[in-house]
Design a protein around this motif. Structure first.
Motif, mmCIF file in Angstrom:
data_model
loop_
_atom_site.group_PDB
_atom_site.id
_atom_site.type_symbol
_atom_site.label_atom_id
_atom_site.label_comp_id
_atom_site.label_asym_id
_atom_site.label_seq_id
_atom_site.Cartn_x
_atom_site.Cartn_y
_atom_site.Cartn_z
ATOM 1 N N VAL A 1 48.569 28.106 64.200
ATOM 2 C CA VAL A 1 48.334 26.856 63.207
ATOM 3 C C VAL A 1 47.542 25.934 64.064
ATOM 4 N N ASP A 2 46.192 25.803 63.508
ATOM 5 C CA ASP A 2 45.229 24.961 64.085
ATOM 6 C C ASP A 2 45.437 23.583 63.516
ATOM 7 N N ALA A 3 46.201 22.826 64.193
ATOM 8 C CA ALA A 3 46.398 21.573 63.505
ATOM 9 C C ALA A 3 47.014 20.731 64.695
ATOM 10 N N GLU A 4 46.465 19.453 64.759
ATOM 11 C CA GLU A 4 46.660 18.634 65.972
ATOM 12 C C GLU A 4 48.267 18.166 65.976
ATOM 13 N N LEU A 5 48.915 18.041 64.948
ATOM 14 C CA LEU A 5 50.282 17.632 64.826
ATOM 15 C C LEU A 5 51.342 18.924 64.999
ATOM 16 N N VAL A 6 50.722 20.256 65.043
ATOM 17 C CA VAL A 6 51.554 21.360 65.587
ATOM 18 C C VAL A 6 51.630 21.510 67.032
ATOM 19 N N SER A 7 52.876 21.646 67.534
ATOM 20 C CA SER A 7 53.128 21.743 69.085
ATOM 21 C C SER A 7 52.638 23.246 69.394
ATOM 22 N N ALA A 8 52.650 23.426 70.771
ATOM 23 C CA ALA A 8 52.299 25.021 71.042
ATOM 24 C C ALA A 8 53.274 25.583 70.823
ATOM 25 N N SER A 9 54.482 25.367 70.681
ATOM 26 C CA SER A 9 55.648 26.382 70.030
ATOM 27 C C SER A 9 56.512 25.539 69.486
ATOM 28 N N GLU B 1 61.834 24.312 67.679
ATOM 29 C CA GLU B 1 61.805 24.563 69.149
ATOM 30 C C GLU B 1 61.291 23.376 69.813
ATOM 31 N N GLY B 2 61.899 22.323 69.568
ATOM 32 C CA GLY B 2 61.823 20.875 70.063
ATOM 33 C C GLY B 2 60.315 20.408 69.972
ATOM 34 N N SER B 3 59.563 20.611 68.714
ATOM 35 C CA SER B 3 58.338 20.113 68.501
ATOM 36 C C SER B 3 58.307 18.542 68.326
ATOM 37 N N GLY B 4 57.190 18.006 68.943
ATOM 38 C CA GLY B 4 56.905 16.604 68.821
ATOM 39 C C GLY B 4 57.053 16.065 67.476
ATOM 40 N N ASN B 5 56.731 16.665 66.397
ATOM 41 C CA ASN B 5 56.573 16.068 65.266
ATOM 42 C C ASN B 5 57.454 16.939 64.061
ATOM 43 N N THR C 1 55.094 22.515 58.769
ATOM 44 C CA THR C 1 55.088 22.128 60.479
ATOM 45 C C THR C 1 53.773 21.374 60.808
ATOM 46 N N GLY C 2 53.651 20.442 61.270
ATOM 47 C CA GLY C 2 52.661 19.293 61.580
ATOM 48 C C GLY C 2 51.714 19.377 60.410
ATOM 49 N N GLY C 3 52.229 18.946 59.245
ATOM 50 C CA GLY C 3 51.569 18.891 57.994
ATOM 51 C C GLY C 3 50.891 20.110 57.245
ATOM 52 N N VAL C 4 51.066 20.948 57.946
ATOM 53 C CA VAL C 4 50.648 22.363 57.374
ATOM 54 C C VAL C 4 51.946 23.022 56.412
ATOM 55 N N ARG C 5 51.722 23.406 55.303
ATOM 56 C CA ARG C 5 52.806 23.863 54.652
ATOM 57 C C ARG C 5 52.701 25.494 54.159
ATOM 58 N N PHE C 6 54.008 26.109 54.393
ATOM 59 C CA PHE C 6 53.877 27.710 54.204
ATOM 60 C C PHE C 6 54.921 27.819 53.203
ATOM 61 N N HIS C 7 54.416 28.619 52.273
ATOM 62 C CA HIS C 7 55.235 29.014 51.064
ATOM 63 C C HIS C 7 55.780 30.254 51.523
ATOM 64 N N VAL C 8 57.010 30.305 51.894
ATOM 65 C CA VAL C 8 57.972 31.526 52.380
ATOM 66 C C VAL C 8 58.501 32.170 51.020
ATOM 67 N N VAL C 9 58.044 33.656 50.998
ATOM 68 C CA VAL C 9 58.670 34.411 49.817
ATOM 69 C C VAL C 9 59.200 35.507 50.488
ATOM 70 N N PRO C 10 60.843 35.559 50.424
ATOM 71 C CA PRO C 10 61.166 36.910 50.881
ATOM 72 C C PRO C 10 60.936 37.895 49.862
ATOM 73 N N TYR C 11 60.756 39.207 50.450
ATOM 74 C CA TYR C 11 60.534 40.240 49.883
ATOM 75 C C TYR C 11 61.216 41.520 50.337
ATOM 76 N N TRP C 12 61.886 42.273 49.352
ATOM 77 C CA TRP C 12 62.715 43.377 49.915
ATOM 78 C C TRP C 12 61.842 44.763 49.525
ATOM 79 N N PHE C 13 61.773 45.229 50.633
ATOM 80 C CA PHE C 13 60.812 46.395 50.605
ATOM 81 C C PHE C 13 61.474 47.785 50.728
ATOM 82 N N ASP C 14 61.151 48.724 49.687
ATOM 83 C CA ASP C 14 62.116 50.036 49.444
ATOM 84 C C ASP C 14 61.308 50.983 50.729
#
Length: 168
Positions: A97-105, A121-125, A151-164
């Motif tokens: 994630v290329d954003a200033e508010l995102v920690s390295a890990s 994981e102990g992120s600053g923001n 994470t750090g202002g970046v939003r992830f839409h997480v969609v679980p997907y069951w694969f056959d």
């Protein structure tokens, strides 16, 4: 009266066209997901990386579709049985994630018994889950179907997907 009936007829036909177009787009989107999942599964099978199955019957495999904006809308399919690391560092992160508010890990997403979890994981923001209209800062939590991971202002839409897995 005739104009009114003609107007209603045109609106009904227009609505039917919209329903058909949306249905075709949904089918195409579902097919693209299936193909992306199949490609991922086949690559992992070839690399010998699949470590088991979350469903227990050997047929279904839990995958995750991540949708996020990174200069353009992106959609990736990942396997949460491997712990998916988010962060700014390309060396330690699976999702960079290329954003200033995102920690390295920053955080990690993983699957256990068919459920998705996220752990900061102990992120600053901080790491947040947006559920409906509420935003929660979390250290660790289960992700539900329509939750959004932030994470750090970046939003992830997480969609679980069951694969056959049959036919792979």
């Amino acid at each position: 009266m005739v104009f009114y009936l003609l107007f209603l007829l045109i609106n009904v036909i227009g609505a039917l066209i919209v329903v058909v177009v949306i249905g075709r787009k949904q089918k195409k989107r579902d097919e693209m997901r299936r193909l992306a999942a199949a490609r991922l599964i086949k690559e992992e099978v070839l690399n010998g990386k699949i470590r088991g199955n979350d469903a227990g019957d050997g047929r279904w495999k839990l995958l995750v579709i991540l949708r996020f904006y990174d200069g353009g809308m992106k959609e990736v399919v990942l396997d949460p049985s491997f712990a998916i690391h988010f962060g700014r560092s390309g060396l330690t992160s699976d999702v960079t994630v290329d954003a200033e508010l995102v920690s390295a890990s920053h955080c990690v997403l993983y699957g256990v018994n068919g459920k998705l979890y996220v752990k900061d994981e102990g992120s600053g923001n901080g790491t947040y889950i947006i559920s409906g209209m509420k935003r929660y800062r979390i250290d660790g939590a289960e992700l539900k179907e329509k939750d959004v991971l932030e994470t750090g202002g970046v939003r992830f839409h997480v969609v679980p997907y069951w694969f056959d897995m049959t036919g792979v």
